[in-house]
Scaffold this active site. Structure first.
Site, PDB file in Angstrom:
ATOM      1  CE  LYS A   1      -0.594   5.455  15.807  1.00  0.00           C
ATOM      2  NZ  LYS A   1      -1.109   6.652  15.100  1.00  0.00           N
TER       3      LYS A   1
ATOM      4  CE  LYS B   1      -0.329   2.032  13.449  1.00  0.00           C
ATOM      5  NZ  LYS B   1      -0.297   3.166  12.537  1.00  0.00           N
TER       6      LYS B   1
ATOM      7  CB  VAL C   1       4.456   4.554  18.493  1.00  0.00           C
ATOM      8  CG1 VAL C   1       4.084   5.746  19.376  1.00  0.00           C
ATOM      9  CG2 VAL C   1       3.868   3.275  19.064  1.00  0.00           C
TER      10      VAL C   1
ATOM     11  N   GLY D   1       4.110   0.583   2.088  1.00  0.00           N
ATOM     12  CA  GLY D   1       4.993  -0.383   1.447  1.00  0.00           C
ATOM     13  C   GLY D   1       5.706   0.223   0.248  1.00  0.00           C
TER      14      GLY D   1
ATOM     15  N   GLY E   1       0.851  -1.193   0.000  1.00  0.00           N
ATOM     16  CA  GLY E   1       0.000   0.000   0.000  1.00  0.00           C
ATOM     17  C   GLY E   1       0.882   1.236   0.000  1.00  0.00           C
TER      18      GLY E   1
END
Lengths: 430, 430
Positions: B207, B107, B134, B16, B13
């Protein structure tokens, strides 16, 4: 758990005592995070009788710091003596030669001898760590060298000297003059008896040289840093800056520009809307701009026993965990030879304040000189009228070259109607 | 230089594709800082035909991400699929079982399964890295887990969701209502079509659970996090907050309190003078307060292809350099079992806005209920007069217990003269 990592600490001033206190107070979490206890086994300092607020019983004591490097029971040497030469340098060299990792808070040493020391560390295959040398407790070295390692950095900007930032903040908040605030800061212990290292920008320049080497992957080059301090900043300039939407900060800036890397430390006007404008008092900040990450701001206490000890022990935990990084982020062979660009070639906007005789034709004279040097004005303010007396004129320019501005300034300063040396402060479009 | 570190990337996506682009664009500096080239050799994604803006020629392609873990020529697996279960979890488990280091931006996976995954990583003796999980490009994990490792942390506070911070910033700057700004943010691509993960605080809570585990050295515990989102924040509350000297931010706060650790995500009023109050738009920030270091603020872009890729590749460079850290900063055996403190026991100040019928006796009724629950008022404002119609009353309290406030609120909401559900926002004295 494996056996403790044995530490020798040279220098038991405020920071040295802070490191001992931290290692004692937080021994449990430090051992958990380091994977083994970290224990001080030897110290080096001159005065054995002084009460440093931490017990020193049972530690081997050296009067000659360099001897600490030869102690077989010391795994890691922590150098907290300070100074770019003398015993600090001798100890670090001896420790590296003995194959021992070194942790230091010594910015002058790294800025002036960092290239040679990195070679020695590399040859010995040991770590030379210095998180505490820049921006105190802020993980600035780690953040830049490891956290942002994937980025091409366009610019690093820092508030790198807490004494200067404290003085400028007091001057602004209380409308007081430099000398007055400095004297008070000295009484309160926020400024040294001989404050020139701080207020003349040298300390900030040491730190900037280190950050620039890391950000741009090139050998550390303190001699290339243009350095100006804050002695000539006046309460009037701070007030006028606020009216123009700026704050005055002593910044260190390392920047990729046409032809290479520019490094400079000087008072700057920064837009009040920028995060660095609101970093006040003894706080430091480092702003890095990377091609993929964008802008990252790291802020915290830049000095003092606690923050500095926090950084020193973070380095010790890295060593305990075998987390190693080349001193300058890459091997010497992988560093670039991008040239330094001298300050004469700096391009930027300027704030210029002149105290002039209030009589017709003065502005025409001044703007004529600027025109002759191809400097284009952004604004001009003449506040108040007192015919025949001194009044301030404030000019701000569009981007121009430092060399042109210097030329214009020399001519303007020589004009009959200009009564005081001109005040020049660079405007940074961060 | 040694042979390249071979990477397999699962999920192509935005993030990536960003990782592939970064590894290609900055290959030279990455190799210098990693001590060896980092090269993508395999990818896993469903749609082979989509143009992702980066060339994929010559890469081995897997439709089943889990198969990537079995590729003998892949040294490190990068998981960018997302989601707490399903293929992301399957891939990470398979890679760790195969003895391969894993880098993930996930996360939800870490918050929900981080304990079990850390055990698997520990057993296999490989790294499970998650800097990108995070606060995007901010080196928050590295800063906290390594940079501040010597400190007992008293509190970690974060602006951890860029979508919420963007919406709240627009609401403030433009005086607009939540639904209106959300709809626009969705059009602009700043908010998802199904925005609930962001605006209901779940993403920030994932997170925060991770930060809390690192800050306090205890197992990750998402279920303990109290979660509220920003759906009920109104333009009126934001305006009234400004008048009181506060900004409204969605914060995640993990704090050592009496009896253990409190973790919570909810809208907060923070003093405008605090650095976190001026972190606007899509920027994130993490503030840590340590016993030796004091307050450290880390700020930067919390999401997006570039910042996230920067964090992923920083983790890859750590792996290439053999810099390893236990997932939660210490071995499982060295983690503490400090209990979680439920929200009912939260103590703090509150802002309460009520829309009431403007008639005599209303204030007496309301303040009587607060008195019955031992809640002491700091201020009360009733702005404007419209006898017989709805007017806002704003109350701020001194510190009191959440349970008392909830009890009082239920009774106040049931009063005849209170016309709308009360708005309650906690005031944080940061």
């Amino acid at each position: 758990m494996t056996r403790p990592l044995a530490i020798g600490v040279a220098g038991l001033g405020t920071v040295g005592a802070g490191v001992l206190k931290l290692l004692r107070d937080n021994a449990g979490i430090i051992a958990a995070r380091a994977g083994r206890p970290i224990a001080v086994t030897a110290v080096a300092a001159r005065d054995r009788s002084r009460d440093r607020g931490v017990p020193l019983d049972g530690l081997r004591w050296y009067e000659d710091p360099v001897a600490l490097a030869g102690d077989d029971k010391v795994d890691v040497v922590v150098e907290l003596i300070g100074g770019s030469d003398g015993p600090a340098k001798g100890l670090v060299e001896a420790a590296l030669a003995a194959g021992k990792p070194v942790v230091t808070a010594n910015k002058a040493l790294l800025a002036l001898h960092g290239g040679a020391l990195a070679e020695k560390a590399d040859t010995a295959g040991v770590t030379l760590a210095f998180e505490a040398a820049v921006a105190g407790g802020i993980p600035a070295i780690k953040g830049l060298r490891e956290g942002l390692a994937a980025n091409n950095i366009a610019r690093v900007t820092g508030i790198l000297n807490g004494t200067c930032n404290y003085i400028l903040t007091c001057m602004r908040d209380q409308g007081r003059e430099f000398a007055d605030v400095l004297a008070e800061a000295q009484k309160l212990g926020y400024a040294e008896a001989d404050p020139s290292f701080d207020i003349d920008g040298v300390d900030a320049a040491h730190k900037l040289a280190i950050l620039a080497a890391l950000a741009f992957g090139r050998p550390v080059d303190f001699s290339a840093v243009h350095v100006e301090g804050i002695r000539n900043v006046t309460a009037l300039d701070i007030k006028l800056a606020e009216e123009l939407g700026y704050r005055i900060k002593l910044l260190g800036i390392a920047q990729a520009v046409d032809g290479g890397i520019s490094t400079r430390v000087h008072p700057c006007m920064v837009p009040v809307s920028h995060p660095i404008a609101v970093v006040d008092g003894v706080y430091n900040a480092v702003v890095a701009e990377g091609d993929f990450v964008g802008r990252v701001v790291l802020e915290g206490r830049g000095a003092g026993a606690g923050p500095t000890a926090s950084a020193v022990v973070a380095d010790l935990i890295d060593i305990a965990r075998n987390r190693a990084t080349p001193v300058w982020g890459a091997s010497a062979a992988a560093l670039s030879n991008t040239p330094a660009v001298p300050m004469d070639q700096h391009t930027g906007a300027y704030y210029l304040r002149l105290m002039v005789l209030d009589r017709p034709g003065v502005v025409a004279e001044i703007t004529g000189v600027l025109r002759d040097h191809s400097i284009s004005l952004e604004s001009m303010i003449q506040r108040g009228r007192s015919p025949g007396e001194a009044v301030p004129i404030v000019l701000t320019t569009h981007d121009c070259q430092e060399a042109s501005m210097r030329g214009a300034l020399a001519r303007i300063a020589a004009l009959d109607s200009v009564l005081e040396p001109p005040a020049l402060i660079r405007i940074e479009s961060l």
